[in-house]
Design a protein around this motif. Structure first.
Motif, PDB file in Angstrom:
ATOM      1  N   TYR A 114     -10.081 -55.553 -15.525  1.00  0.00           N
ATOM      2  CA  TYR A 114      -9.761 -56.730 -16.328  1.00  0.00           C
ATOM      3  C   TYR A 114     -10.359 -56.650 -17.726  1.00  0.00           C
ATOM      4  O   TYR A 114      -9.769 -57.145 -18.693  1.00  0.00           O
ATOM      5  CB  TYR A 114     -10.234 -57.998 -15.605  1.00  0.00           C
ATOM      6  CG  TYR A 114      -9.712 -59.271 -16.224  1.00  0.00           C
ATOM      7  CD1 TYR A 114      -8.348 -59.551 -16.216  1.00  0.00           C
ATOM      8  CD2 TYR A 114     -10.574 -60.189 -16.829  1.00  0.00           C
ATOM      9  CE1 TYR A 114      -7.853 -60.716 -16.788  1.00  0.00           C
ATOM     10  CE2 TYR A 114     -10.088 -61.361 -17.389  1.00  0.00           C
ATOM     11  CZ  TYR A 114      -8.724 -61.618 -17.367  1.00  0.00           C
ATOM     12  OH  TYR A 114      -8.240 -62.771 -17.933  1.00  0.00           O
ATOM     13  N   ASP A 115     -11.530 -56.005 -17.850  1.00  0.00           N
ATOM     14  CA  ASP A 115     -12.110 -55.879 -19.193  1.00  0.00           C
ATOM     15  C   ASP A 115     -11.157 -55.133 -20.132  1.00  0.00           C
ATOM     16  O   ASP A 115     -11.004 -55.499 -21.296  1.00  0.00           O
ATOM     17  CB  ASP A 115     -13.496 -55.199 -19.143  1.00  0.00           C
ATOM     18  CG  ASP A 115     -13.539 -53.892 -18.356  1.00  0.00           C
ATOM     19  OD1 ASP A 115     -12.543 -53.557 -17.665  1.00  0.00           O
ATOM     20  OD2 ASP A 115     -14.579 -53.199 -18.430  1.00  0.00           O
ATOM     21  N   LEU A 116     -10.491 -54.106 -19.585  1.00  0.00           N
ATOM     22  CA  LEU A 116      -9.572 -53.337 -20.436  1.00  0.00           C
ATOM     23  C   LEU A 116      -8.208 -54.012 -20.597  1.00  0.00           C
ATOM     24  O   LEU A 116      -7.508 -53.765 -21.581  1.00  0.00           O
ATOM     25  CB  LEU A 116      -9.432 -51.908 -19.901  1.00  0.00           C
ATOM     26  CG  LEU A 116     -10.729 -51.104 -19.967  1.00  0.00           C
ATOM     27  CD1 LEU A 116     -10.510 -49.677 -19.483  1.00  0.00           C
ATOM     28  CD2 LEU A 116     -11.314 -51.091 -21.379  1.00  0.00           C
ATOM     29  N   VAL A 117      -7.845 -54.873 -19.657  1.00  0.00           N
ATOM     30  CA  VAL A 117      -6.649 -55.705 -19.870  1.00  0.00           C
ATOM     31  C   VAL A 117      -6.880 -56.583 -21.105  1.00  0.00           C
ATOM     32  O   VAL A 117      -6.025 -56.674 -22.000  1.00  0.00           O
ATOM     33  CB  VAL A 117      -6.352 -56.592 -18.639  1.00  0.00           C
ATOM     34  CG1 VAL A 117      -5.281 -57.635 -18.967  1.00  0.00           C
ATOM     35  CG2 VAL A 117      -5.907 -55.748 -17.450  1.00  0.00           C
ATOM     36  N   LEU A 118      -8.065 -57.212 -21.153  1.00  0.00           N
ATOM     37  CA  LEU A 118      -8.366 -58.086 -22.298  1.00  0.00           C
ATOM     38  C   LEU A 118      -8.413 -57.282 -23.601  1.00  0.00           C
ATOM     39  O   LEU A 118      -7.887 -57.709 -24.630  1.00  0.00           O
ATOM     40  CB  LEU A 118      -9.696 -58.804 -22.070  1.00  0.00           C
ATOM     41  CG  LEU A 118      -9.719 -59.799 -20.903  1.00  0.00           C
ATOM     42  CD1 LEU A 118     -11.121 -60.376 -20.736  1.00  0.00           C
ATOM     43  CD2 LEU A 118      -8.704 -60.920 -21.096  1.00  0.00           C
ATOM     44  N   ASP A 156      -0.237 -53.614 -18.581  1.00  0.00           N
ATOM     45  CA  ASP A 156       0.123 -53.457 -17.164  1.00  0.00           C
ATOM     46  C   ASP A 156      -0.707 -52.359 -16.507  1.00  0.00           C
ATOM     47  O   ASP A 156      -1.196 -52.513 -15.386  1.00  0.00           O
ATOM     48  CB  ASP A 156       1.610 -53.104 -17.055  1.00  0.00           C
ATOM     49  CG  ASP A 156       2.112 -53.138 -15.618  1.00  0.00           C
ATOM     50  OD1 ASP A 156       2.102 -54.218 -15.015  1.00  0.00           O
ATOM     51  OD2 ASP A 156       2.483 -52.074 -15.100  1.00  0.00           O
ATOM     52  N   ASN A 157      -0.872 -51.254 -17.221  1.00  0.00           N
ATOM     53  CA  ASN A 157      -1.580 -50.111 -16.628  1.00  0.00           C
ATOM     54  C   ASN A 157      -3.016 -50.456 -16.267  1.00  0.00           C
ATOM     55  O   ASN A 157      -3.502 -50.100 -15.188  1.00  0.00           O
ATOM     56  CB  ASN A 157      -1.566 -48.930 -17.598  1.00  0.00           C
ATOM     57  CG  ASN A 157      -0.169 -48.348 -17.759  1.00  0.00           C
ATOM     58  OD1 ASN A 157       0.665 -48.496 -16.871  1.00  0.00           O
ATOM     59  ND2 ASN A 157       0.087 -47.718 -18.884  1.00  0.00           N
ATOM     60  N   TRP A 158      -3.719 -51.146 -17.147  1.00  0.00           N
ATOM     61  CA  TRP A 158      -5.120 -51.460 -16.854  1.00  0.00           C
ATOM     62  C   TRP A 158      -5.261 -52.506 -15.764  1.00  0.00           C
ATOM     63  O   TRP A 158      -6.223 -52.492 -14.991  1.00  0.00           O
ATOM     64  CB  TRP A 158      -5.862 -51.874 -18.128  1.00  0.00           C
ATOM     65  CG  TRP A 158      -6.064 -50.697 -19.028  1.00  0.00           C
ATOM     66  CD1 TRP A 158      -5.605 -50.539 -20.303  1.00  0.00           C
ATOM     67  CD2 TRP A 158      -6.766 -49.478 -18.716  1.00  0.00           C
ATOM     68  NE1 TRP A 158      -5.961 -49.303 -20.797  1.00  0.00           N
ATOM     69  CE2 TRP A 158      -6.680 -48.632 -19.844  1.00  0.00           C
ATOM     70  CE3 TRP A 158      -7.455 -49.014 -17.587  1.00  0.00           C
ATOM     71  CZ2 TRP A 158      -7.252 -47.352 -19.874  1.00  0.00           C
ATOM     72  CZ3 TRP A 158      -8.024 -47.747 -17.618  1.00  0.00           C
ATOM     73  CH2 TRP A 158      -7.921 -46.934 -18.754  1.00  0.00           C
ATOM     74  N   LYS A 187      -3.949 -58.000  -9.992  1.00  0.00           N
ATOM     75  CA  LYS A 187      -3.753 -56.580 -10.308  1.00  0.00           C
ATOM     76  C   LYS A 187      -2.296 -56.151 -10.150  1.00  0.00           C
ATOM     77  O   LYS A 187      -1.869 -55.192 -10.778  1.00  0.00           O
ATOM     78  CB  LYS A 187      -4.605 -55.712  -9.357  1.00  0.00           C
ATOM     79  CG  LYS A 187      -6.094 -55.927  -9.501  1.00  0.00           C
ATOM     80  CD  LYS A 187      -6.848 -55.138  -8.431  1.00  0.00           C
ATOM     81  CE  LYS A 187      -8.270 -55.644  -8.311  1.00  0.00           C
ATOM     82  NZ  LYS A 187      -8.976 -55.058  -7.163  1.00  0.00           N
ATOM     83  N   GLU A 188      -1.570 -56.832  -9.286  1.00  0.00           N
ATOM     84  CA  GLU A 188      -0.218 -56.382  -8.945  1.00  0.00           C
ATOM     85  C   GLU A 188       0.815 -57.450  -9.285  1.00  0.00           C
ATOM     86  O   GLU A 188       0.487 -58.558  -9.687  1.00  0.00           O
ATOM     87  CB  GLU A 188      -0.133 -56.046  -7.440  1.00  0.00           C
ATOM     88  CG  GLU A 188      -1.199 -55.091  -6.949  1.00  0.00           C
ATOM     89  CD  GLU A 188      -1.081 -53.683  -7.527  1.00  0.00           C
ATOM     90  OE1 GLU A 188       0.031 -53.311  -7.985  1.00  0.00           O
ATOM     91  OE2 GLU A 188      -2.098 -52.966  -7.538  1.00  0.00           O
ATOM     92  N   HIS A 189       2.066 -57.090  -9.103  1.00  0.00           N
ATOM     93  CA  HIS A 189       3.164 -58.022  -9.376  1.00  0.00           C
ATOM     94  C   HIS A 189       4.352 -57.641  -8.521  1.00  0.00           C
ATOM     95  O   HIS A 189       4.493 -56.486  -8.118  1.00  0.00           O
ATOM     96  CB  HIS A 189       3.528 -57.991 -10.858  1.00  0.00           C
ATOM     97  CG  HIS A 189       3.831 -56.611 -11.359  1.00  0.00           C
ATOM     98  ND1 HIS A 189       5.087 -56.066 -11.287  1.00  0.00           N
ATOM     99  CD2 HIS A 189       3.032 -55.656 -11.899  1.00  0.00           C
ATOM    100  CE1 HIS A 189       5.044 -54.828 -11.786  1.00  0.00           C
ATOM    101  NE2 HIS A 189       3.810 -54.545 -12.158  1.00  0.00           N
ATOM    102  N   GLY A 190       5.198 -58.621  -8.259  1.00  0.00           N
ATOM    103  CA  GLY A 190       6.381 -58.381  -7.428  1.00  0.00           C
ATOM    104  C   GLY A 190       6.598 -59.558  -6.495  1.00  0.00           C
ATOM    105  O   GLY A 190       5.975 -60.610  -6.653  1.00  0.00           O
ATOM    106  N   VAL A 191       7.478 -59.395  -5.530  1.00  0.00           N
ATOM    107  CA  VAL A 191       7.813 -60.532  -4.664  1.00  0.00           C
ATOM    108  C   VAL A 191       6.616 -60.977  -3.814  1.00  0.00           C
ATOM    109  O   VAL A 191       6.509 -62.151  -3.468  1.00  0.00           O
ATOM    110  CB  VAL A 191       9.020 -60.214  -3.735  1.00  0.00           C
ATOM    111  CG1 VAL A 191      10.311 -60.184  -4.503  1.00  0.00           C
ATOM    112  CG2 VAL A 191       8.825 -58.903  -2.987  1.00  0.00           C
ATOM    113  N   LYS A 192       5.711 -60.062  -3.527  1.00  0.00           N
ATOM    114  CA  LYS A 192       4.561 -60.438  -2.682  1.00  0.00           C
ATOM    115  C   LYS A 192       3.503 -61.223  -3.452  1.00  0.00           C
ATOM    116  O   LYS A 192       2.775 -62.012  -2.864  1.00  0.00           O
ATOM    117  CB  LYS A 192       3.911 -59.176  -2.100  1.00  0.00           C
ATOM    118  CG  LYS A 192       4.724 -58.550  -0.988  1.00  0.00           C
ATOM    119  CD  LYS A 192       3.834 -57.586  -0.168  1.00  0.00           C
ATOM    120  CE  LYS A 192       4.638 -56.365   0.250  1.00  0.00           C
ATOM    121  NZ  LYS A 192       4.008 -55.095  -0.119  1.00  0.00           N
TER     122      LYS A 192
END
Ligand SMILES: [Zn+2]
Length: 365
Positions: free
Chosen positions: A248-252, A240-242, A297-302
């Motif tokens: 995205y490279d660090l998410v992977l 989540d933090n990355w 990058k984000e998450h939530g109702v939007k």
């Protein structure tokens, strides 16, 4: 009374769906925070392998070499060799929306605290509207299990995020708890303890509330080897933090390492007589995220689609049905009662608001 009456009574008890004797004696719920179902089932997202969308510092050619292949099956196995090489072969995975399997949160918010609450309590709480909500008024299935005589003192929360202390209400629940940057307990190996204490005190903190996954893993493996937990929550936060950092490279990279940490934990317990062949892992995410070049990058109702998650289960009672396709939807709220049922306990008898267990992973009584 017929002389068979006691036998009939016994059979009725054995046939009760509320609590049945499966092979599972230990359960671990593992969460990789905000890790999308898209990466789990489709592997690296081609749109986000482009630096302008993914914010990648790793050269595109290098990143593609690591994580790009033509088929989603090959791509996902590159990031998650344990999930696709072991969990999918021996267990079950829900949440591939392109294959008719829907796993979603029911809390209507799709961020962390409401998600951890829903999965561990068994129902959403609309009052929880912020990660800074404070101590959870709801009792989690972990706290509930810890109240039973056979499990008391053997239920533990290990998480990289300090807010887990609120979510699992540390002061009320009295669960074994090791979260965030709290200094690690002594392992008994003086030189190792000194090195770990040094790393804790000298490492620059990405965030005051978030410990790197690699640090948690050291504490976690020490505890599993010596603490003899029966039920655990393990929370890894980096994915989540990355994503929030737009890398995205660090998410992977962190997703790939999280898969390896889960394998390491699995291999560790399978090497211990107390756990071998009697341990179930449930692996999931607390929420999804948006999609496309920006909203990932984000998450939530939007961010549309943030309610969609994935749930994987592996253990001695779970039929090896692999990647589930064209099945009824499952929800995050079902996880709490599933944990209890695997431990032979009927959570909903005490907590009728909780969603029912995911029956397909329990095998048959
Ligand atoms: Zn987040």
């Amino acid at each position: 009374m017929s002389k068979f009456a006691p036998l009939v009574g016994l059979l009725a008890l054995a046939g009760c769906a509320c609590a049945w004797a499966g092979k599972t004696q230990n359960v671990v719920l593992i969460v990789s925070d905000g890790l999308r179902w898209q990466e789990i089932f489709q592997g690296a997202d081609p749109l986000l392998l482009e630096a302008k969308n993914g914010g990648n510092w790793v050269e595109e050619a290098d990143l593609k070499q690591r994580y790009w292949r033509e088929s989603p099956q090959e791509r996902r196995a590159l990031i998650f060799p344990f999930i696709w090489g072991t969990v999918a072969r021996q267990g079950q995975l829900f949440g591939n929306r392109t294959a008719g399997s829907d796993a979603h949160v029911t809390n209507g918010r799709a961020f962390s605290y409401p998600g951890y609450n829903e999965m561990s309590v068994g129902f959403p709480n609309p009052d929880i509207n912020s990660n800074g909500f404070g101590p959870n008024p709801n009792v989690s299935v972990f706290e509930w299990l810890n109240r039973s005589a056979d499990l008391a003192g053997h239920v533990a929360i290990y998480g990289t995020w300090d807010t887990h202390a609120d979510i699992f209400n540390e002061s009320r629940s009295h669960l074994v708890m090791q979260v965030g940057w709290t200094p690690p307990p002594k392992s008994g190996d003086a030189s190792k303890d000194a090195l770990l204490a040094r790393m804790f005190s000298t490492t620059t903190r990405f965030d005051e509330g978030d410990l790197p996954n690699s640090f948690l893993q050291v504490e976690l493996l020490d505890y599993v080897r010596t603490g003899k937990p029966r039920v655990m929550f393990v929370g890894y936060g980096e994915t989540d933090n990355w994503a929030h950092q737009g890398r995205y490279d660090l998410v992977l990279e962190s997703a790939h390492r999280t898969d390896a940490f889960i394998k390491e934990l699995w291999d560790t317990v399978q090497g211990m007589p107390q756990y071998r062949g009697t341990t179930t892992f449930i692996i999931t995410a607390d929420h999804g995220r948006g999609s496309g070049p920006v909203e990932w990058k984000e998450h939530g109702v939007k961010e549309k689609g943030s309610e969609n998650v994935w749930i994987a289960v592996i253990g001695p009672d779970t039929p090896a049905l692999g990647e589930r396709k064209n099945v009824a939807p499952v929800t995050q709220s079902q996880i709490a009662a599933t944990i209890a049922a695997l431990m032979g306990k009927d959570y909903r008898k005490d907590v009728p608001n909780a969603a029912p267990p995911i029956g397909d992973v329990l095998g048959k009584p």
